[in-house]
Design a protein around this motif. Sequence first.
Motif, PDB file in Angstrom:
ATOM      1  N   ARG A   1       0.876  -1.415  -0.106  1.00  0.00           N
ATOM      2  CA  ARG A   1       0.021   0.242  -0.011  1.00  0.00           C
ATOM      3  C   ARG A   1       1.119   1.543   0.046  1.00  0.00           C
ATOM      4  NH1 ARG A   1      -4.121  -2.112   4.314  1.00  0.00           N
ATOM      5  NH2 ARG A   1      -6.007  -2.540   2.806  1.00  0.00           N
ATOM      6  N   TYR A   2       1.854   1.546   0.882  1.00  0.00           N
ATOM      7  CA  TYR A   2       2.747   2.343   1.198  1.00  0.00           C
ATOM      8  C   TYR A   2       3.836   2.669  -0.485  1.00  0.00           C
ATOM      9  CZ  TYR A   2       1.657   5.108   5.718  1.00  0.00           C
ATOM     10  OH  TYR A   2       1.422   5.412   6.506  1.00  0.00           O
ATOM     11  N   THR A   3       4.227   1.476  -0.946  1.00  0.00           N
ATOM     12  CA  THR A   3       5.190   1.754  -2.005  1.00  0.00           C
ATOM     13  C   THR A   3       4.814   1.582  -3.134  1.00  0.00           C
ATOM     14  OG1 THR A   3       5.376  -0.700  -2.487  1.00  0.00           O
ATOM     15  CG2 THR A   3       6.771   0.342  -1.188  1.00  0.00           C
ATOM     16  N   GLY A   4       3.224   0.740  -3.363  1.00  0.00           N
ATOM     17  CA  GLY A   4       2.600   1.210  -4.648  1.00  0.00           C
ATOM     18  C   GLY A   4       2.829   0.047  -4.925  1.00  0.00           C
ATOM     19  N   ALA A   5       3.885  -1.293  -4.760  1.00  0.00           N
ATOM     20  CA  ALA A   5       5.033  -2.116  -5.927  1.00  0.00           C
ATOM     21  C   ALA A   5       3.298  -2.790  -5.950  1.00  0.00           C
ATOM     22  CB  ALA A   5       5.334  -2.588  -4.717  1.00  0.00           C
ATOM     23  N   TYR A   6       4.130  -3.214  -7.644  1.00  0.00           N
ATOM     24  CA  TYR A   6       2.606  -4.481  -8.288  1.00  0.00           C
ATOM     25  C   TYR A   6       3.203  -5.688  -7.435  1.00  0.00           C
ATOM     26  CZ  TYR A   6       2.642  -1.679 -12.446  1.00  0.00           C
ATOM     27  OH  TYR A   6       2.922  -0.864 -13.438  1.00  0.00           O
ATOM     28  N   VAL A   7       4.220  -5.857  -7.009  1.00  0.00           N
ATOM     29  CA  VAL A   7       4.877  -7.406  -5.633  1.00  0.00           C
ATOM     30  C   VAL A   7       5.580  -7.013  -4.811  1.00  0.00           C
ATOM     31  CG1 VAL A   7       5.339  -9.659  -6.050  1.00  0.00           C
ATOM     32  CG2 VAL A   7       4.572  -8.611  -8.013  1.00  0.00           C
TER      33      VAL A   7
ATOM     34  N   ASP B   1      -4.068  -8.250 -13.849  1.00  0.00           N
ATOM     35  CA  ASP B   1      -5.342  -8.534 -14.686  1.00  0.00           C
ATOM     36  C   ASP B   1      -4.614  -7.790 -15.952  1.00  0.00           C
ATOM     37  OD1 ASP B   1      -6.628  -9.321 -12.606  1.00  0.00           O
ATOM     38  OD2 ASP B   1      -7.643  -8.455 -12.309  1.00  0.00           O
ATOM     39  N   ARG B   2      -4.534  -6.676 -15.903  1.00  0.00           N
ATOM     40  CA  ARG B   2      -3.461  -5.968 -16.947  1.00  0.00           C
ATOM     41  C   ARG B   2      -2.316  -6.669 -18.132  1.00  0.00           C
ATOM     42  NH1 ARG B   2      -2.354  -2.015 -13.542  1.00  0.00           N
ATOM     43  NH2 ARG B   2       0.047  -1.622 -14.308  1.00  0.00           N
ATOM     44  N   LYS B   3      -1.731  -7.420 -17.134  1.00  0.00           N
ATOM     45  CA  LYS B   3      -0.603  -8.184 -17.571  1.00  0.00           C
ATOM     46  C   LYS B   3      -1.098  -9.841 -18.123  1.00  0.00           C
ATOM     47  CE  LYS B   3       2.512  -5.639 -17.668  1.00  0.00           C
ATOM     48  NZ  LYS B   3       2.425  -4.432 -19.093  1.00  0.00           N
ATOM     49  N   ASP B   4      -2.075 -10.041 -17.841  1.00  0.00           N
ATOM     50  CA  ASP B   4      -2.947 -11.383 -18.180  1.00  0.00           C
ATOM     51  C   ASP B   4      -2.463 -12.645 -17.773  1.00  0.00           C
ATOM     52  OD1 ASP B   4      -4.744 -13.239 -18.927  1.00  0.00           O
ATOM     53  OD2 ASP B   4      -4.456 -13.169 -21.399  1.00  0.00           O
ATOM     54  N   ILE B   5      -1.371 -12.961 -16.253  1.00  0.00           N
ATOM     55  CA  ILE B   5      -1.062 -13.764 -15.559  1.00  0.00           C
ATOM     56  C   ILE B   5      -2.144 -14.625 -14.833  1.00  0.00           C
ATOM     57  CG2 ILE B   5       1.357 -13.929 -14.095  1.00  0.00           C
ATOM     58  CD1 ILE B   5       1.724 -10.946 -14.128  1.00  0.00           C
ATOM     59  N   TRP B   6      -1.690 -15.032 -15.150  1.00  0.00           N
ATOM     60  CA  TRP B   6      -2.686 -16.930 -14.622  1.00  0.00           C
ATOM     61  C   TRP B   6      -1.996 -18.263 -14.253  1.00  0.00           C
ATOM     62  CZ3 TRP B   6      -8.020 -15.679 -13.144  1.00  0.00           C
ATOM     63  CH2 TRP B   6      -8.254 -14.449 -13.647  1.00  0.00           C
ATOM     64  N   PHE B   7      -2.363 -19.267 -13.559  1.00  0.00           N
ATOM     65  CA  PHE B   7      -1.629 -20.314 -13.505  1.00  0.00           C
ATOM     66  C   PHE B   7      -2.190 -20.742 -14.537  1.00  0.00           C
ATOM     67  CE2 PHE B   7      -1.913 -18.681  -8.995  1.00  0.00           C
ATOM     68  CZ  PHE B   7       0.009 -18.461  -8.794  1.00  0.00           C
ATOM     69  N   PRO B   8      -1.139 -21.416 -15.651  1.00  0.00           N
ATOM     70  CA  PRO B   8      -1.773 -22.759 -16.306  1.00  0.00           C
ATOM     71  C   PRO B   8      -2.112 -24.035 -15.721  1.00  0.00           C
ATOM     72  CG  PRO B   8       0.753 -22.604 -15.986  1.00  0.00           C
ATOM     73  CD  PRO B   8       0.112 -21.977 -15.481  1.00  0.00           C
ATOM     74  N   GLU B   9      -3.402 -24.139 -16.278  1.00  0.00           N
ATOM     75  CA  GLU B   9      -4.324 -24.740 -15.535  1.00  0.00           C
ATOM     76  C   GLU B   9      -4.197 -26.264 -16.557  1.00  0.00           C
ATOM     77  OE1 GLU B   9      -8.362 -24.515 -14.774  1.00  0.00           O
ATOM     78  OE2 GLU B   9      -8.159 -22.188 -14.687  1.00  0.00           O
ATOM     79  N   HIS B  10      -3.351 -26.310 -17.982  1.00  0.00           N
ATOM     80  CA  HIS B  10      -3.107 -27.082 -18.793  1.00  0.00           C
ATOM     81  C   HIS B  10      -2.827 -28.690 -18.044  1.00  0.00           C
ATOM     82  CE1 HIS B  10       0.072 -25.109 -19.925  1.00  0.00           C
ATOM     83  NE2 HIS B  10       0.402 -25.529 -21.089  1.00  0.00           N
TER      84      HIS B  10
END
Length: 627
Positions: A376-382, A448-457
């Motif tokens: 919250r304080y840095t605004g970091a993505y991760v 969401d913007r980078k379309d990062i999901w866990f590969p379900e296959h």
Amino acid sequence: MTLLSKLIKGAPPGTDAQPDQVTSSYTVFGQMIDLAHANDRVEAERYLDDLNQIYQPFLASRVIPVAGICLDIGADAGWFAIPFAAAFPKWHVICLEADPSAFDLLRQNVSQAGLDNITCINAALHPDAPPLDLPARDKAGTDISDDLLASLTQTETAVFQRLLSLGSRLAPAPSNNVPKDHAVSRPALPLSALRAIAPDLIKLDAPGCEAAIGQALQTEPVGFVVGRLHANVPSVMFTPAKDAVPREHYLVHGEHALRRDYEDNFDSRVSRLDIVVAMYNAKTFIQECVDSLLADGCPDIRVIVVDDGSTDGSAEFVRDLYGDNDRVKLVQKANGGCASARNFGRYHSDVTHIAFVDADDRVDPDLFSALLEAARYTGAYVVEGGFKTFTVDDQGADVFEPSYEAKYYTQPGHHYLGDYDYDWVDGTQIMIGQPTIWRRVHRRDFLDRKDIWFPEHVRAFDDQMFQLLVGQYATAIAHVHGIHYHYRQHPAQDIKQGDERHFYSFNMFRNIFLRALDEGWNDILPTVGSLINTMHWSYSGLRDDLKPVYAEAAAEFLVTVQKTFGDVLDADHINRTGIQGLDALVQHKLASMENTPISHGMMRLESWRWQPEFIRMMQSLDQKTHP
């Protein structure tokens, strides 16, 4: 922003200016302002810096209503209030200023500017101020009723402390804790005044009172809060209640800014952290896991347990344990693997930040609250913490071992936030490191913007692809020191099985390289480095009967990479895999393709050796042929 100041040596005609006053001319919000203020150049430059670096960018990047009530808490001489009132004439600005000298200058400047949409009140908010019977403002307009104004100006006094390094600013203080030469008695308003005034926008500059103000605003319909924090305030203090009006805030504290704005899709997402726990037949460990996640009692953290078709009664166990706990949510689905369970939990989340934890692990009690605070304080993505492995010995005692990266974090971080210190880590470092997605907090809008999901296959090692993409796109990650994830080691883990599931990594890296081609990544070497490290790790843990076919698969894949991207591999890469005979295999395959040009299309070709299902089938056929 320019600052043009001159010392007024005498009282100009028609004014009561004193020699300790100066007039500054500056432009902000499109308004040219002449402001009389105390002769303190350091403070003047500080106010102007805040206008330039905080208030003007904030308002320029937001869509505020045409009309409303702005409450300027800590107005001083009117640095913010006067240009704001001039730029937004349909807004009514209420200024609170308790210092008598600053208040006189404020009224003088308002009169000089000829503004009739500013109300000046000689008082400051104080948590211990005597209660007042305040009539509520009519929210249909922007006028302040005579009754409310009279109540706000008929205040009693409370004890404040002078902050000598901050000009005219005062901080609330208990009378028995302030040196007599620093204590002053000034008009004080109780925090209930916030509800009575019901502002639409708050400009905040109130040292010593920020936490109390934030807490008082949690259920109030204030759309915008912007200003400066003079001390580290827990972010939870400024988190609106879940059913409150959506709010954007930007509060600067040192090098940090507590922010909540349009980037978070705030209309549909609550400012909280959800921790998704993928659970399959984990009844033995799940209570220990969930209890550790809830241990510090942070109200902004919720645990979503996803039962992935367990057959050992795990779901019923969780329901019995946490059915009455509103910080735990159980969702169930048919068995589909860890990746599908994690994605399913994400679909059931409506918050701004998310984390993913394994059901057989646990954490330090303050791990995720500290990571959320840093996020919250840095605004970091991760944001990430450290981790350590542990086993349970024959006597039931935990035996901890430091992680491989502990040697890199033996010194305090270079940045400090409250009780924690942290460093910025380049995203490429996590690309080449061990997959450890479970010790991180991610911004949802980033994923969401980078379309990062866990590969379900894939049914194993799905976290590797997720981590590679996070590292590629995040650029920099905040690593918080001194807090740890506890990574349990036991024989049943996927990573301990030396079977054909290790071949899934070829499929995942192929998808990564295809994405790199489609998006035109500038640097492919971190992904190549991750591939080499993965080959080394997989080959060293494989069953002996699978090693020959793995060596063939690795050679095919490395040649494909070389023929797709050009000269990205060297002898050192080959040697680092630790695969016996790999160099000869690669050279042989390259020689057979000597006349094949470099082509991005090469990565779109397939090999049966990269598919665990085919490996499993070939092993089965071989066993039938040679029983």
